[in-house]
Design a protein around this motif. Sequence first.
Motif, short mmCIF file in Angstrom:
data_model
loop_
_atom_site.label_atom_id
_atom_site.label_comp_id
_atom_site.label_asym_id
_atom_site.label_seq_id
_atom_site.Cartn_x
_atom_site.Cartn_y
_atom_site.Cartn_z
N TYR A 8 -14.81 -8.44 8.43
CA TYR A 8 -14.70 -9.20 7.18
C TYR A 8 -14.04 -10.54 7.43
CZ TYR A 8 -9.68 -8.40 6.91
OH TYR A 8 -8.34 -8.42 7.18
N GLN A 15 0.46 -17.14 -1.72
CA GLN A 15 1.64 -16.33 -1.37
C GLN A 15 1.88 -16.28 0.14
OE1 GLN A 15 1.58 -12.56 -3.54
NE2 GLN A 15 2.82 -11.73 -1.87
N ALA A 28 0.04 -3.73 11.20
CA ALA A 28 -1.32 -3.30 11.59
C ALA A 28 -1.27 -2.47 12.87
CB ALA A 28 -2.21 -4.52 11.78
N HIS A 31 0.34 1.03 12.12
CA HIS A 31 -0.56 1.89 11.33
C HIS A 31 -1.83 2.23 12.11
CE1 HIS A 31 1.92 0.51 7.95
NE2 HIS A 31 1.48 1.58 7.31
N ASN A 32 -2.39 1.25 12.79
CA ASN A 32 -3.67 1.47 13.47
C ASN A 32 -3.53 2.44 14.64
OD1 ASN A 32 -4.55 -0.35 11.62
ND2 ASN A 32 -5.07 -1.97 13.06
N ARG A 35 -3.67 5.86 13.48
CA ARG A 35 -4.98 6.27 12.94
C ARG A 35 -6.13 6.09 13.92
NH1 ARG A 35 -3.65 2.32 8.21
NH2 ARG A 35 -2.27 3.59 6.95
N GLN A 50 -11.56 -10.49 10.87
CA GLN A 50 -11.02 -9.27 11.48
C GLN A 50 -12.10 -8.22 11.68
OE1 GLN A 50 -8.08 -7.00 9.18
NE2 GLN A 50 -7.06 -6.38 11.07
N LEU A 52 -12.41 -4.08 12.49
CA LEU A 52 -11.73 -2.79 12.58
C LEU A 52 -12.73 -1.78 13.13
CD1 LEU A 52 -10.30 -2.68 8.93
CD2 LEU A 52 -8.94 -3.12 10.97
N LYS A 65 -6.63 -0.77 1.87
CA LYS A 65 -5.27 -1.33 1.84
C LYS A 65 -5.33 -2.83 2.04
CE LYS A 65 -2.64 2.49 3.69
NZ LYS A 65 -1.26 2.78 3.96
N ASP A 69 -4.08 -6.43 -0.39
CA ASP A 69 -2.95 -7.22 0.11
C ASP A 69 -3.02 -8.63 -0.47
OD1 ASP A 69 -1.14 -8.67 1.81
OD2 ASP A 69 -1.26 -6.98 3.19
N SER A 70 -1.97 -9.00 -1.17
CA SER A 70 -2.00 -10.29 -1.88
C SER A 70 -1.75 -11.50 -0.98
CB SER A 70 -0.98 -10.28 -3.02
OG SER A 70 0.29 -9.97 -2.50
N ARG A 71 -1.56 -11.27 0.30
CA ARG A 71 -1.38 -12.41 1.21
C ARG A 71 -2.70 -13.09 1.55
NH1 ARG A 71 2.49 -9.01 5.14
NH2 ARG A 71 0.98 -7.41 4.49
P1 FAD Z 1 3.21 -0.97 1.95
O1 FAD Z 1 3.89 -1.89 2.93
O2 FAD Z 1 4.02 -0.13 1.05
O3 FAD Z 1 2.17 -1.81 1.07
C1 FAD Z 1 1.96 -1.61 -0.31
C2 FAD Z 1 1.05 -2.71 -0.84
O4 FAD Z 1 1.66 -3.99 -0.74
C3 FAD Z 1 -0.27 -2.80 -0.11
O5 FAD Z 1 -1.27 -3.10 -1.06
C4 FAD Z 1 -0.07 -3.96 0.83
O6 FAD Z 1 -1.32 -4.55 1.13
C5 FAD Z 1 0.86 -4.85 0.06
N1 FAD Z 1 1.81 -5.62 0.88
C6 FAD Z 1 2.55 -5.15 1.90
N2 FAD Z 1 3.36 -6.11 2.38
C7 FAD Z 1 3.11 -7.22 1.63
C8 FAD Z 1 3.63 -8.53 1.62
N3 FAD Z 1 4.59 -8.91 2.48
N4 FAD Z 1 3.14 -9.41 0.72
C9 FAD Z 1 2.20 -9.03 -0.15
N5 FAD Z 1 1.65 -7.79 -0.21
C10 FAD Z 1 2.12 -6.90 0.68
N6 FAD Z 1 -2.83 -3.01 7.88
C11 FAD Z 1 -3.26 -2.05 8.72
O7 FAD Z 1 -2.79 -0.92 8.64
N7 FAD Z 1 -4.20 -2.34 9.68
C12 FAD Z 1 -4.75 -3.58 9.81
O8 FAD Z 1 -5.57 -3.80 10.70
C13 FAD Z 1 -4.33 -4.61 8.91
N8 FAD Z 1 -4.84 -5.85 8.98
C14 FAD Z 1 -4.47 -6.77 8.05
C15 FAD Z 1 -5.08 -8.04 8.07
C16 FAD Z 1 -4.74 -8.99 7.12
C17 FAD Z 1 -5.42 -10.34 7.14
C18 FAD Z 1 -3.77 -8.70 6.13
C19 FAD Z 1 -3.38 -9.73 5.11
C20 FAD Z 1 -3.16 -7.46 6.12
C21 FAD Z 1 -3.48 -6.49 7.07
N9 FAD Z 1 -2.88 -5.23 7.09
C22 FAD Z 1 -3.33 -4.27 7.95
C23 FAD Z 1 -1.74 -4.92 6.23
C24 FAD Z 1 -2.15 -4.05 5.05
O9 FAD Z 1 -2.71 -4.88 4.06
C25 FAD Z 1 -0.91 -3.32 4.49
O10 FAD Z 1 0.11 -4.22 4.23
C26 FAD Z 1 -0.39 -2.28 5.48
O11 FAD Z 1 -1.44 -1.41 5.88
C27 FAD Z 1 0.74 -1.46 4.85
O12 FAD Z 1 0.29 -0.96 3.63
P2 FAD Z 1 0.95 0.35 2.98
O13 FAD Z 1 0.26 0.61 1.69
O14 FAD Z 1 0.94 1.48 3.96
O15 FAD Z 1 2.44 0.01 2.84
#
Ligand code: FAD
Length: 141
Positions: A8, A15, A28, A31-32, A35, A50, A52, A65, A69-71
């Motif tokens: 994707y 943010q 990542a 978690h990865n 899994r 990216q 996966l 997930k 993610d709002s980033r």
């Molecule tokens: P939590 O940390 O409890 O997250 C809860 C929610 O908040 C999730 O929706 C998460 O997306 C969001 N979140 C977490 N931290 C932030 C922050 N600092 N600002 C805003 N929102 C936040 N995760 C993977 O496991 N594998 C990947 O390959 C992976 N690649 C990613 C690539 C990109 C471009 C981005 C932006 C994120 C990626 N993530 C990846 C991170 C993923 O989106 C989650 O933050 C992560 O998996 C942890 O989610 P959680 O629900 O277990 O935990």
Amino acid sequence: MYLVSLVYASTTSDQFQSSDVESILASARSHNSARAISGLLCFSNKYFLQCLEGSRAEVNETYLKILNDSRHKNIELLGFREISKRQFAGWSMGYVPKSSLGQELILRYSGSADFAPHQMSAESAHSLLARVSLTSPLLQT
Ligand code: FAD
């Protein structure tokens, strides 16, 4: 178990801060690994590309997930397919910084002078990531 590959493109949101890349990668990779997901994350200017790879269920769950993610925003699925073998088996999430994306690679696979992953076909996106994974010394596991 079905092995799949998902690719994707997305754009950083308001943010997002540049220091977020490190925390995204740390989260990542942790978690990865748990899994059995492998892949590459490419970041250049404001764009992410990216890939996966892993079991269909784990890749789907992780992508959900990532979608929440709002980033980042403008998250566009480029490709999803079954594979018989992983392309990025060595990386829980390899990182491709802008410096590893030379102009020649961008022109060849992106079709423009600027890195524009939303304009790429799934095949070009996979080819770009595969090429970088074979040639770049900057990838980290
Ligand atoms: P939590 O940390 O409890 O997250 C809860 C929610 O908040 C999730 O929706 C998460 O997306 C969001 N979140 C977490 N931290 C932030 C922050 N600092 N600002 C805003 N929102 C936040 N995760 C993977 O496991 N594998 C990947 O390959 C992976 N690649 C990613 C690539 C990109 C471009 C981005 C932006 C994120 C990626 N993530 C990846 C991170 C993923 O989106 C989650 O933050 C992560 O998996 C942890 O989610 P959680 O629900 O277990 O935990």
